[in-house]
Design a protein around this motif. Structure first.
Motif, PDB file in Angstrom:
ATOM      1  N   VAL A  39     -13.024 -16.238 -17.969  1.00  0.00           N
ATOM      2  CA  VAL A  39     -11.691 -15.961 -17.425  1.00  0.00           C
ATOM      3  C   VAL A  39     -11.028 -17.262 -16.955  1.00  0.00           C
ATOM      4  O   VAL A  39      -9.856 -17.517 -17.265  1.00  0.00           O
ATOM      5  CB  VAL A  39     -11.774 -14.936 -16.274  1.00  0.00           C
ATOM      6  CG1 VAL A  39     -10.402 -14.707 -15.657  1.00  0.00           C
ATOM      7  CG2 VAL A  39     -12.355 -13.623 -16.776  1.00  0.00           C
ATOM      8  N   PHE A  40     -11.787 -18.100 -16.246  1.00  0.00           N
ATOM      9  CA  PHE A  40     -11.242 -19.399 -15.795  1.00  0.00           C
ATOM     10  C   PHE A  40     -10.729 -20.197 -16.998  1.00  0.00           C
ATOM     11  O   PHE A  40      -9.622 -20.750 -16.974  1.00  0.00           O
ATOM     12  CB  PHE A  40     -12.328 -20.223 -15.088  1.00  0.00           C
ATOM     13  CG  PHE A  40     -12.577 -19.799 -13.661  1.00  0.00           C
ATOM     14  CD1 PHE A  40     -11.937 -18.690 -13.117  1.00  0.00           C
ATOM     15  CD2 PHE A  40     -13.470 -20.507 -12.859  1.00  0.00           C
ATOM     16  CE1 PHE A  40     -12.173 -18.297 -11.806  1.00  0.00           C
ATOM     17  CE2 PHE A  40     -13.708 -20.126 -11.543  1.00  0.00           C
ATOM     18  CZ  PHE A  40     -13.069 -19.028 -11.018  1.00  0.00           C
ATOM     19  N   PHE A  43      -7.305 -19.851 -18.639  1.00  0.00           N
ATOM     20  CA  PHE A  43      -6.102 -20.385 -17.995  1.00  0.00           C
ATOM     21  C   PHE A  43      -6.047 -21.913 -18.026  1.00  0.00           C
ATOM     22  O   PHE A  43      -5.277 -22.522 -17.321  1.00  0.00           O
ATOM     23  CB  PHE A  43      -6.027 -19.894 -16.540  1.00  0.00           C
ATOM     24  CG  PHE A  43      -5.807 -18.411 -16.419  1.00  0.00           C
ATOM     25  CD1 PHE A  43      -4.519 -17.886 -16.396  1.00  0.00           C
ATOM     26  CD2 PHE A  43      -6.880 -17.530 -16.351  1.00  0.00           C
ATOM     27  CE1 PHE A  43      -4.320 -16.515 -16.292  1.00  0.00           C
ATOM     28  CE2 PHE A  43      -6.686 -16.163 -16.260  1.00  0.00           C
ATOM     29  CZ  PHE A  43      -5.405 -15.652 -16.233  1.00  0.00           C
ATOM     30  N   LYS A  44      -6.934 -22.528 -18.840  1.00  0.00           N
ATOM     31  CA  LYS A  44      -6.989 -23.996 -18.871  1.00  0.00           C
ATOM     32  C   LYS A  44      -6.647 -24.530 -20.253  1.00  0.00           C
ATOM     33  O   LYS A  44      -6.949 -23.875 -21.256  1.00  0.00           O
ATOM     34  CB  LYS A  44      -8.414 -24.468 -18.521  1.00  0.00           C
ATOM     35  CG  LYS A  44      -8.849 -24.203 -17.100  1.00  0.00           C
ATOM     36  CD  LYS A  44     -10.310 -24.605 -16.926  1.00  0.00           C
ATOM     37  CE  LYS A  44     -10.805 -24.247 -15.528  1.00  0.00           C
ATOM     38  NZ  LYS A  44     -12.243 -24.527 -15.378  1.00  0.00           N
ATOM     39  N   ILE A  56     -11.560 -23.838 -10.364  1.00  0.00           N
ATOM     40  CA  ILE A  56     -10.652 -22.686 -10.389  1.00  0.00           C
ATOM     41  C   ILE A  56      -9.325 -23.152 -10.980  1.00  0.00           C
ATOM     42  O   ILE A  56      -8.752 -24.146 -10.527  1.00  0.00           O
ATOM     43  CB  ILE A  56     -10.463 -22.121  -8.969  1.00  0.00           C
ATOM     44  CG1 ILE A  56     -11.817 -21.603  -8.463  1.00  0.00           C
ATOM     45  CG2 ILE A  56      -9.434 -20.993  -8.964  1.00  0.00           C
ATOM     46  CD1 ILE A  56     -11.839 -21.242  -7.004  1.00  0.00           C
ATOM     47  N   PRO A  57      -8.844 -22.472 -11.993  1.00  0.00           N
ATOM     48  CA  PRO A  57      -7.630 -22.932 -12.681  1.00  0.00           C
ATOM     49  C   PRO A  57      -6.366 -22.511 -11.961  1.00  0.00           C
ATOM     50  O   PRO A  57      -6.400 -21.764 -10.982  1.00  0.00           O
ATOM     51  CB  PRO A  57      -7.728 -22.215 -14.016  1.00  0.00           C
ATOM     52  CG  PRO A  57      -8.412 -20.938 -13.691  1.00  0.00           C
ATOM     53  CD  PRO A  57      -9.370 -21.227 -12.575  1.00  0.00           C
ATOM     54  N   ASP A  58      -5.262 -23.001 -12.500  1.00  0.00           N
ATOM     55  CA  ASP A  58      -3.950 -22.574 -12.029  1.00  0.00           C
ATOM     56  C   ASP A  58      -3.615 -21.274 -12.758  1.00  0.00           C
ATOM     57  O   ASP A  58      -3.255 -21.274 -13.929  1.00  0.00           O
ATOM     58  CB  ASP A  58      -2.936 -23.678 -12.371  1.00  0.00           C
ATOM     59  CG  ASP A  58      -1.519 -23.219 -12.144  1.00  0.00           C
ATOM     60  OD1 ASP A  58      -1.339 -22.175 -11.476  1.00  0.00           O
ATOM     61  OD2 ASP A  58      -0.600 -23.890 -12.637  1.00  0.00           O
ATOM     62  N   PHE A  59      -3.757 -20.155 -12.049  1.00  0.00           N
ATOM     63  CA  PHE A  59      -3.630 -18.858 -12.725  1.00  0.00           C
ATOM     64  C   PHE A  59      -2.199 -18.553 -13.179  1.00  0.00           C
ATOM     65  O   PHE A  59      -1.960 -17.551 -13.845  1.00  0.00           O
ATOM     66  CB  PHE A  59      -4.141 -17.732 -11.816  1.00  0.00           C
ATOM     67  CG  PHE A  59      -5.637 -17.674 -11.747  1.00  0.00           C
ATOM     68  CD1 PHE A  59      -6.379 -17.272 -12.845  1.00  0.00           C
ATOM     69  CD2 PHE A  59      -6.309 -18.027 -10.580  1.00  0.00           C
ATOM     70  CE1 PHE A  59      -7.759 -17.222 -12.793  1.00  0.00           C
ATOM     71  CE2 PHE A  59      -7.695 -17.976 -10.519  1.00  0.00           C
ATOM     72  CZ  PHE A  59      -8.416 -17.584 -11.627  1.00  0.00           C
ATOM     73  N   THR A  60      -1.248 -19.410 -12.763  1.00  0.00           N
ATOM     74  CA  THR A  60       0.127 -19.149 -13.190  1.00  0.00           C
ATOM     75  C   THR A  60       0.396 -19.749 -14.571  1.00  0.00           C
ATOM     76  O   THR A  60       1.405 -19.463 -15.195  1.00  0.00           O
ATOM     77  CB  THR A  60       1.140 -19.722 -12.194  1.00  0.00           C
ATOM     78  OG1 THR A  60       0.858 -21.114 -12.032  1.00  0.00           O
ATOM     79  CG2 THR A  60       1.058 -19.018 -10.859  1.00  0.00           C
ATOM     80  N   ASP A  61      -0.550 -20.588 -15.064  1.00  0.00           N
ATOM     81  CA  ASP A  61      -0.366 -21.190 -16.376  1.00  0.00           C
ATOM     82  C   ASP A  61      -0.805 -20.195 -17.451  1.00  0.00           C
ATOM     83  O   ASP A  61      -1.985 -20.050 -17.753  1.00  0.00           O
ATOM     84  CB  ASP A  61      -1.193 -22.480 -16.466  1.00  0.00           C
ATOM     85  CG  ASP A  61      -1.099 -23.094 -17.847  1.00  0.00           C
ATOM     86  OD1 ASP A  61      -0.267 -22.636 -18.653  1.00  0.00           O
ATOM     87  OD2 ASP A  61      -1.878 -24.029 -18.127  1.00  0.00           O
ATOM     88  N   LEU A  62       0.151 -19.489 -18.022  1.00  0.00           N
ATOM     89  CA  LEU A  62      -0.170 -18.422 -18.963  1.00  0.00           C
ATOM     90  C   LEU A  62       0.011 -18.863 -20.416  1.00  0.00           C
ATOM     91  O   LEU A  62       0.078 -18.020 -21.310  1.00  0.00           O
ATOM     92  CB  LEU A  62       0.713 -17.200 -18.688  1.00  0.00           C
ATOM     93  CG  LEU A  62       0.493 -16.517 -17.324  1.00  0.00           C
ATOM     94  CD1 LEU A  62       1.541 -15.436 -17.101  1.00  0.00           C
ATOM     95  CD2 LEU A  62      -0.896 -15.922 -17.236  1.00  0.00           C
ATOM     96  N   THR A 256     -10.941 -13.103 -23.221  1.00  0.00           N
ATOM     97  CA  THR A 256     -10.589 -12.469 -21.952  1.00  0.00           C
ATOM     98  C   THR A 256      -9.692 -11.258 -22.177  1.00  0.00           C
ATOM     99  O   THR A 256      -9.916 -10.183 -21.613  1.00  0.00           O
ATOM    100  CB  THR A 256      -9.883 -13.481 -21.028  1.00  0.00           C
ATOM    101  OG1 THR A 256     -10.738 -14.618 -20.885  1.00  0.00           O
ATOM    102  CG2 THR A 256      -9.589 -12.894 -19.677  1.00  0.00           C
TER     103      THR A 256
END
Lengths: 283, 306
Positions: A39-40, A43-44, A56-62, A256
Motif C-alpha cells: 500500500v505504501f 503512493f510512491k 510512510i508516503p504522501d498519501f495525497t499523491d495519487l 493495491t
C-alpha cells in the motif's frame, strides 16, 4: 517433574506466555508488513520505492492511481468481477437454498443419494474437467462470454452451499411449520414466509464461503475469456503486470487497487469471513 | 410430514431440487465423465479424431518427452505437498496453540494471520515477485543492508531456489487457514480435561502429544486432505511467478501447469492437444481420489487408536 528454577535462557526471561506473545507479534508482523509495504509503495514514485521502501508516503499523491484510472482497463475489470461474482453468488444462493430446503425438510426416496451427488462436488477438482467444459461451452456458443464463467462458478459453489444449508435447515425446529400446515398454509407459503427468514444466517455463511474463491479465480477466465473488455480483475492484472514492468509505483498501485475491495470487506466483517471460509472444513 | 397428495408432493420436491441438480449434471458430472471418454481419442483441439484406445495413456506415461516432463512435474508436486505439510502446518499448529489463550490483542492476531488468505493468488504472486526481484527487490535489498550480501540471489531465476521460494510464499498466503481450523478444534477441548492434565504434568510436550493432538487430529485429517487436493491443483502461483519474466523453465513445473500447457498449447508447445491433456487429467484425477480416500481411512483409523 520440572521445577521452574530449572528453566533456562529464554524461558526464564519471558516465561511460556511471554514467548508465545513474542511469537504472535512476530507472526502478525510477517503477515501484515508485506501488505502495508504494498500500500505504501502504491503512493510512491518508482525511485522512492527502491530508496526508502519503509517510509510512510504522501498519501495525497495519487498519480499512480490516476495512471491506472486513465491508462488501463482496470475499472472495467473491477465491474466485470463484481457482475460475475454477484450473479454467481445470487444463483448459488437461490438454487442452493431450494435444493437444501427439499433435502433438509422432507424425507423422500433417493434424498440421501442426491445429497451425496451434491457433496461429491466438494472434493472434485473441476479444473481437471476443463477440456470437456471448454468443448461444452463452445458447443453452447458461450466461449468468450461472462455467462460461461457464471455457470461454472455456480456448479463449483453449489456443493458447499447445499452442504452448509442442508445441515442448518435440518436443525431448525418444526413446530412453526407444523402449526402453519394445520392452518392450511401451502408448502410454498410455509417455505417463503416461515422457513427462509430463519435460514438467513446460513445463507450469509454460504455466500462468504463462495465469495473469496469466485472473486479470486484466475484459471477459468484465463481459458474462457479473450475479449479484454470482459476480463476479470485477477485476469486483467496479468496483462497489466506484463506491460508496466519498469514502473513499480504503478504496479504496486495496481496490486493495491485489486486487493482493496476484499481486504476492506474482510477487515470490516472478519468474524463472518473467518466462520464462512472455514465452515466447509469444520463439522 | 406434509399431508398433501403424493403426486403434488413429488412435483413440489422435484421443482425444488431440479434446477440445482441440472447445473451439477451439466457442468460437473457430464464434463468429468466426458474427460474420461476424451482420453481415448486423438484430438487436435478443434475436432475429435479417431479412437486410439489406450495410446494417449501409454504415451504420457511411457513416451518421451511426456514421460520425463510428467515425472518432473509429479515430483515437484510431491515436494510441494510434503513441504507444505511440514512448514505450513507446523507453523499453523504453533500459531493455533499460541492463539488458544486469551491474550490482549488476541482478536488482532487472529485477523492478521488470516488476512493473506482472502487475497487472490495472482495478487500474492505478483507482490512477492516484486519483493523477490534480483536487482530491485525488497528481499535482496534487505539482505544487503544488513550485511548479508552473499545471501542475495535471483530467487525465482535458479532451479535450487525457485521451488522453495514458491513454497514459502504459498505458506505465507495460506497458513491462516489450518491455523483457524486447529484453533477451532482446540477450543472444543473441554476445560476439565485440560485442567486435569495440568495437575498430572507440567511438560507442554506431553500435554500436546497426549491431549491436544488426539483431539485436533480429526480436524487435521480434513486439512491434510484439502491440502493434498490443493497442492496437486497448484496452478496460479507458479504461473504468475515463474512464467512471464523468465525463469528456470520446467524446474518448478507442477502437474496442473503442465496439464494446462499440454491441453491448451501454452507458451511451450503452441498447439492444443485435448487427447493427451485429457489422459493426464484422468490420471491426476484417479491419483488424487485414490490417495485422498486412502489418507482419510488411514488417518481416521490412527485417530481412534490414540
Amino acid at each position: 517433574m520440572t521445577n521452574s528454577s530449572d528453566k533456562t535462557g529464554l524461558m526464564r526471561t519471558f516465561g511460556r506466555d511471554g514467548l508465545l506473545q513474542i511469537f504472535l507479534i512476530a507472526n502478525s508482523f510477517i503477515m501484515i508488513a508485506p501488505i502495508v509495504i504494498m500500500v505504501f509503495s502504491a503512493f510512491k514514485p518508482t525511485m522512492e520505492i527502491f530508496r526508502h521502501p519503509f517510509t510512510i508516503p504522501d498519501f495525497t499523491d495519487l498519480s499512480n492511481f490516476v495512471a491506472i484510472w486513465t491508462d488501463t482497463n482496470f475499472v472495467r475489470y473491477f465491474f466485470n468481477s463484481v457482475l460475475i461474482t454477484g450473479s454467481a453468488i445470487f444463483a448459488i444462493l437461490v438454487l442452493g437454498t431450494l435444493a437444501a430446503y427439499a433435502l433438509g425438510r422432507y424425507a423422500f426416496k433417493g434424498s440421501s443419494f442426491i445429497l451425496l451427488f451434491f457433496l461429491a462436488g466438494l472434493t472434485l477438482p473441476l479444473k481437471l474437467a476443463v477440456i470437456p467444459l471448454f468443448v461444452l461451452m463452445r458447443d453452447l456458443g458461450l466461449l468468450d462470454t461472462q455467462l460461461s464463467l457464471i455457470l461454472i462458478y455456480v456448479a463449483m459453489g453449489l456443493p458447499s452451499a447445499v452442504f452448509i444449508m442442508t445441515g442448518f435447515i435440518r436443525s431448525l425446529p418444526g413446530e412453526l411449520e407444523d402449526a402453519a400446515r394445520m392452518d392450511g398454509a401451502s408448502e410454498l407459503r410455509i417455505m417463503w414466509k416461515i422457513m427462509l427468514p430463519l435460514t438467513r444466517p446460513a445463507m450469509v455463511i454460504a455466500a462468504i464461503n463462495n465469495l473469496v474463491p469466485i472473486w479470486n479465480d484466475f484459471f477459468f477466465p484465463l481459458i474462457f475469456l479473450q475479449n479484454d473488455d470482459l476480463k476479470t480483475l485477477p485476469q486483467g492484472l496479468t496483462g497489466f503486470m506484463g506491460e508496466y514492468t519498469t514502473n513499480w509505483g504503478v504496479l504496486f498501485a495496481g496490486l493495491t487497487f485489486a486487493a482493496a475491495p476484499i481486504t476492506i470487506l474482510y477487515i470490516v466483517l472478519s468474524r463472518q469471513f473467518i466462520s464462512g471460509m472455514t465452515s466447509g472444513a469444520i463439522k | 410430514m406434509p399431508s398433501f397428495k403424493p403426486t403434488r408432493r413429488g412435483l413440489w420436491i422435484t421443482s425444488l431440487i431440479a434446477p440445482g441438480l441440472l447445473v451439477m449434471i451439466l457442468f460437473v458430472a457430464y464434463p468429468i465423465i466426458s474427460a474420461l471418454a476424451y482420453a481415448f481419442y486423438d484430438w487436435n483441439g478443434l475436432a475429435r479424431g479417431e479412437f486410439v484406445g489406450f495410446k494417449n495413456f501409454s504415451d504420457v506415461l511411457l513416451r518421451e518427452p511426456y514421460k520425463s516432463d510428467i515425472q518432473n512435474a509429479f515430483m515437484n508436486n510431491v515436494i510441494v505437498f510434503f513441504s507444505l505439510m511440514v512448514i505450513q502446518n507446523g507453523a499453523a499448529f504453533l500459531l493455533a496453540y499460541a492463539l488458544w489463550r486469551e491474550f490482549p490483542l488476541a482478536r488482532f492476531h487472529r485477523i492478521a494471520v488470516f488476512l493473506p488468505v482472502v487475497l487472490s493468488t495472482v495478487i500474492v504472486g505478483y507482490l512477492w515477485k516484486l519483493f523477490l526481484n534480483p536487482v530491485f527487490g525488497l528481499v535482496n535489498n534487505l539482505l544487503k543492508s544488513i550485511g548479508l550480501t552473499s545471501l542475495a540471489q535471483p530467487w525465482l531465476g535458479q532451479p535450487e531456489t525457485a521451488l522453495p521460494a514458491l513454497i514459502l510464499v504459498n505458506a505465507w498466503h495460506w497458513v491462516g487457514f489450518p491455523t483457524l481450523i486447529f484453533l477451532a478444534a482446540m477450543q472444543r477441548i473441554p476445560g476439565e480435561i485440560y485442567d486435569a492434565a495440568r495437575m498430572e504434568t507440567e511438560s507442554e510436550w506431553v500435554k500436546i502429544r497426549k491431549i491436544i493432538w488426539p483431539l485436533v487430529a480429526p480436524a487435521a485429517t480434513i486439512v491434510f486432505v484439502l491440502q493434498f487436493i490443493g497442492s496437486f491443483n497448484w496452478f496460479e502461483l507458479p504461473y504468475v511467478m515463474e512464467d512471464i519474466l523468465g525463469s528456470p523453465y520446467g524446474h518448478s513445473d507442477v502437474l496442473a501447469l503442465y496439464f494446462y500447457r499440454l491441453a491448451f498449447g501454452g507458451p511451450s508447445t503452441g498447439v492444443a492437444d485435448f487427447g493427451h491433456g485429457s489422459a493426464v487429467a484422468v490420471l491426476v484425477f484417479v491419483f488424487i481420489t485414490a490417495f485422498a480416500a486412502t489418507m482419510t481411512v488411514f488417518l481416521r483409523r490412527r485417530e481412534i487408536e490414540l
